[in-house]
Design a protein around this motif. Structure first.
Motif, mmCIF file in Angstrom:
data_model
loop_
_atom_site.group_PDB
_atom_site.id
_atom_site.type_symbol
_atom_site.label_atom_id
_atom_site.label_comp_id
_atom_site.label_asym_id
_atom_site.label_seq_id
_atom_site.Cartn_x
_atom_site.Cartn_y
_atom_site.Cartn_z
ATOM 1 N N THR A 77 18.681 23.812 23.229
ATOM 2 C CA THR A 77 20.035 23.302 23.023
ATOM 3 C C THR A 77 20.903 24.366 22.367
ATOM 4 N N ILE A 78 22.089 24.588 22.920
ATOM 5 C CA ILE A 78 23.069 25.481 22.312
ATOM 6 C C ILE A 78 24.409 24.758 22.347
ATOM 7 N N MET A 79 24.993 24.520 21.189
ATOM 8 C CA MET A 79 26.275 23.827 21.109
ATOM 9 C C MET A 79 27.202 24.531 20.125
ATOM 10 N N ILE A 80 28.498 24.374 20.378
ATOM 11 C CA ILE A 80 29.516 24.801 19.424
ATOM 12 C C ILE A 80 30.232 23.547 18.945
ATOM 13 N N ALA A 81 30.243 23.340 17.634
ATOM 14 C CA ALA A 81 31.001 22.237 17.045
ATOM 15 C C ALA A 81 32.225 22.832 16.364
ATOM 16 N N HIS A 82 33.406 22.353 16.770
ATOM 17 C CA HIS A 82 34.654 22.853 16.184
ATOM 18 C C HIS A 82 35.284 21.786 15.312
ATOM 19 N N LEU A 83 35.506 22.130 14.047
ATOM 20 C CA LEU A 83 36.151 21.231 13.093
ATOM 21 C C LEU A 83 37.553 21.762 12.839
ATOM 22 N N PRO A 84 38.588 21.042 13.294
ATOM 23 C CA PRO A 84 39.963 21.561 13.213
ATOM 24 C C PRO A 84 40.551 21.481 11.811
ATOM 25 N N ASP A 85 41.606 22.253 11.601
ATOM 26 C CA ASP A 85 42.358 22.198 10.354
ATOM 27 C C ASP A 85 43.494 21.176 10.425
ATOM 28 N N ASN A 86 43.842 20.739 11.641
ATOM 29 C CA ASN A 86 44.939 19.795 11.792
ATOM 30 C C ASN A 86 44.393 18.430 12.227
ATOM 31 N N ASP A 87 45.245 17.598 12.827
ATOM 32 C CA ASP A 87 44.829 16.243 13.163
ATOM 33 C C ASP A 87 44.288 16.092 14.583
ATOM 34 N N THR A 88 44.043 17.205 15.285
ATOM 35 C CA THR A 88 43.370 17.096 16.573
ATOM 36 C C THR A 88 41.905 16.725 16.331
ATOM 37 N N PRO A 89 41.275 16.021 17.271
ATOM 38 C CA PRO A 89 39.890 15.594 17.038
ATOM 39 C C PRO A 89 38.914 16.766 17.054
ATOM 40 N N PRO A 90 37.793 16.636 16.350
ATOM 41 C CA PRO A 90 36.738 17.658 16.442
ATOM 42 C C PRO A 90 36.231 17.764 17.884
ATOM 43 N N THR A 91 35.583 18.866 18.185
ATOM 44 C CA THR A 91 35.087 19.110 19.538
ATOM 45 C C THR A 91 33.634 19.548 19.480
ATOM 46 N N LEU A 92 32.825 19.026 20.401
ATOM 47 C CA LEU A 92 31.427 19.434 20.524
ATOM 48 C C LEU A 92 31.219 19.932 21.944
ATOM 49 N N ILE A 93 30.886 21.221 22.086
ATOM 50 C CA ILE A 93 30.780 21.871 23.392
ATOM 51 C C ILE A 93 29.344 22.312 23.635
ATOM 52 N N ASN A 297 42.832 27.634 18.781
ATOM 53 C CA ASN A 297 44.164 27.409 18.219
ATOM 54 C C ASN A 297 44.371 25.972 17.731
ATOM 55 N N ASP A 298 43.286 25.199 17.660
ATOM 56 C CA ASP A 298 43.376 23.802 17.221
ATOM 57 C C ASP A 298 44.362 23.002 18.074
ATOM 58 N N GLN A 299 44.334 23.239 19.375
ATOM 59 C CA GLN A 299 45.214 22.526 20.289
ATOM 60 C C GLN A 299 44.436 21.441 21.028
ATOM 61 N N PRO A 300 45.103 20.348 21.434
ATOM 62 C CA PRO A 300 44.417 19.315 22.222
ATOM 63 C C PRO A 300 43.848 19.904 23.501
ATOM 64 N N ILE A 301 42.688 19.402 23.908
ATOM 65 C CA ILE A 301 42.033 19.903 25.122
ATOM 66 C C ILE A 301 42.448 19.052 26.315
ATOM 67 N N ARG A 302 42.929 19.692 27.352
ATOM 68 C CA ARG A 302 43.359 18.972 28.548
ATOM 69 C C ARG A 302 42.194 18.246 29.206
ATOM 70 N N GLU A 303 42.487 17.111 29.822
ATOM 71 C CA GLU A 303 41.462 16.301 30.456
ATOM 72 C C GLU A 303 40.709 17.056 31.539
ATOM 73 N N ASP A 304 41.414 17.918 32.290
ATOM 74 C CA ASP A 304 40.754 18.617 33.398
ATOM 75 C C ASP A 304 39.797 19.695 32.935
ATOM 76 N N LEU A 305 39.782 19.983 31.619
ATOM 77 C CA LEU A 305 38.853 20.971 31.075
ATOM 78 C C LEU A 305 37.585 20.329 30.528
ATOM 79 N N ILE A 306 37.558 18.999 30.505
ATOM 80 C CA ILE A 306 36.430 18.269 29.921
ATOM 81 C C ILE A 306 35.414 17.939 31.008
ATOM 82 N N VAL A 307 34.173 18.360 30.784
ATOM 83 C CA VAL A 307 33.071 18.123 31.724
ATOM 84 C C VAL A 307 32.106 17.131 31.055
ATOM 85 N N GLU A 308 31.965 15.945 31.632
ATOM 86 C CA GLU A 308 31.090 14.928 31.052
ATOM 87 C C GLU A 308 29.624 15.293 31.268
#
Length: 308
Positions: A77-93, A297-308
């Motif tokens: 398993t290799i993952m990147i967890a991003h914890l933002p400084d602003n109010d955008t949600p965290p991300t797990l890649i 850049n702590d920006q929202p991630i577009r839906e088309d960039l999300i792979v389930e």
């Protein structure tokens, strides 16, 4: 006296447990200093590694966990967890283990070979250069440690839409909602040779993110936190099994766990790095670049960039 005990016990117990965990965690040198290292972006980035290390597992335990007896350390398993400084949600890649990327000094190779060749340092450098993200924290856990964490919280409930049968290990998980203990949980997060995982590694990494969400939710539940025996078992198992970078502490780990609580409820963006095809060996360079730029850049991630 009763009131005094009720007030003081959590404080004393919490302080002792904090010291115990901090002194038990294995520390590793994870971040080499090299020319061209990416500059720090917004927020905080974790590199989370699940290794196939069998260190400390006797033969009987290896057989019970169905992990074989391969030598050396690789990454399941290799993952990147991003914890933002602003109010955008965290991300797990998730970064599929068979992704072919430039590995410093090795040419283009599968990303998990970086860990096998050069351990955490080479893997961290490989991930940084492939993603353009500067990694701030490192966490690693092996097979036995993962199973121990699951058992420490009394198992984790998962609802499986269909039966999962691994044609390589012969292990089977029944359809329906059930409590997975450490052994079954390890089977679930490793399975990719099954009719239930037609996309192979893409389905496996999606299941890994799903399980992490359920595990963190259980570990941070009210019932777990008010039970000192469960809390101690969880903290003790995690500390003994975990490897972190030399500069990381318990506070950093708690911040990560707190941010990841929202995986099950949709409060965390979970995705696999966009890939070019179903083999997950090649990334979609354009979409992957846009994903990592948004994260940096702590920006929202577009839906088309999300792979389930």
């Amino acid at each position: 006296m009763v009131l005094l005990v009720l007030v003081l016990f959590p404080l004393v117990f919490g302080g002792w447990l904090w010291f115990h965990v901090d002194s038990t965690i294995n520390r590793v040198s994870a971040f080499p200093d090299y020319d061209g290292r990416p500059a720090a972006g917004a927020g905080t980035n974790w590199l989370i590694v699940g290794s196939d290390s069998r260190d400390g597992l006797d033969q009987e335990t290896r057989e019970n966990l169905h992990v074989g007896s391969a030598d050396g350390n690789r990454t399941d398993t290799i993952m990147i967890a991003h914890l933002p400084d602003n109010d955008t949600p965290p991300t797990l890649i998730s970064l599929p283990r068979d992704s072919r990327v430039p590995v410093p000094g090795q040419g283009r190779s599968m990303i998990n070979s970086a860990f096998a060749i050069g351990g955490p340092q080479l893997l961290a450098q490989t991930v940084e250069q492939a993603t353009g993200l500067r990694i701030d924290h490192y966490a690693e856990i092996g097979f036995g440690g993962f199973a121990g964490l699951v058992d420490a919280v009394g198992g984790v409930e998962m609802c499986l839409e269909q039966e999962m049968h691994d044609t390589q290990t012969g292990q089977t998980l029944q359809a329906g909602c059930q409590i997975l203990d450490g052994e079954k949980a390890l089977t679930f997060v490793r399975m990719r040779y099954s009719e239930a995982t037609p996309r192979s590694d893409l389905d496996r990494v999606a299941n890994q993110r799903k399980f992490i969400g359920a595990l963190v939710k259980e570990a941070s539940s009210f019932g777990t936190l008010i039970n000192p025996f469960t809390t101690y078992a969880l903290a003790d198992s995690g500390a003994a099994a975990m490897k972190m970078s030399e500069s990381d502490g318990v506070g950093d780990l708690l911040s990560l766990a707190w941010a990841m609580r929202g995986i099950s409820s949709g409060g965390v963006v979970t995705t696999t790095v966009p890939v070019a095809d179903s083999t997950a060996k090649r990334w979609d360079k354009e979409k992957a670049g846009e994903l990592f730029e948004s994260v940096n850049n702590d920006q929202p991630i577009r839906e088309d960039l999300i792979v389930e």
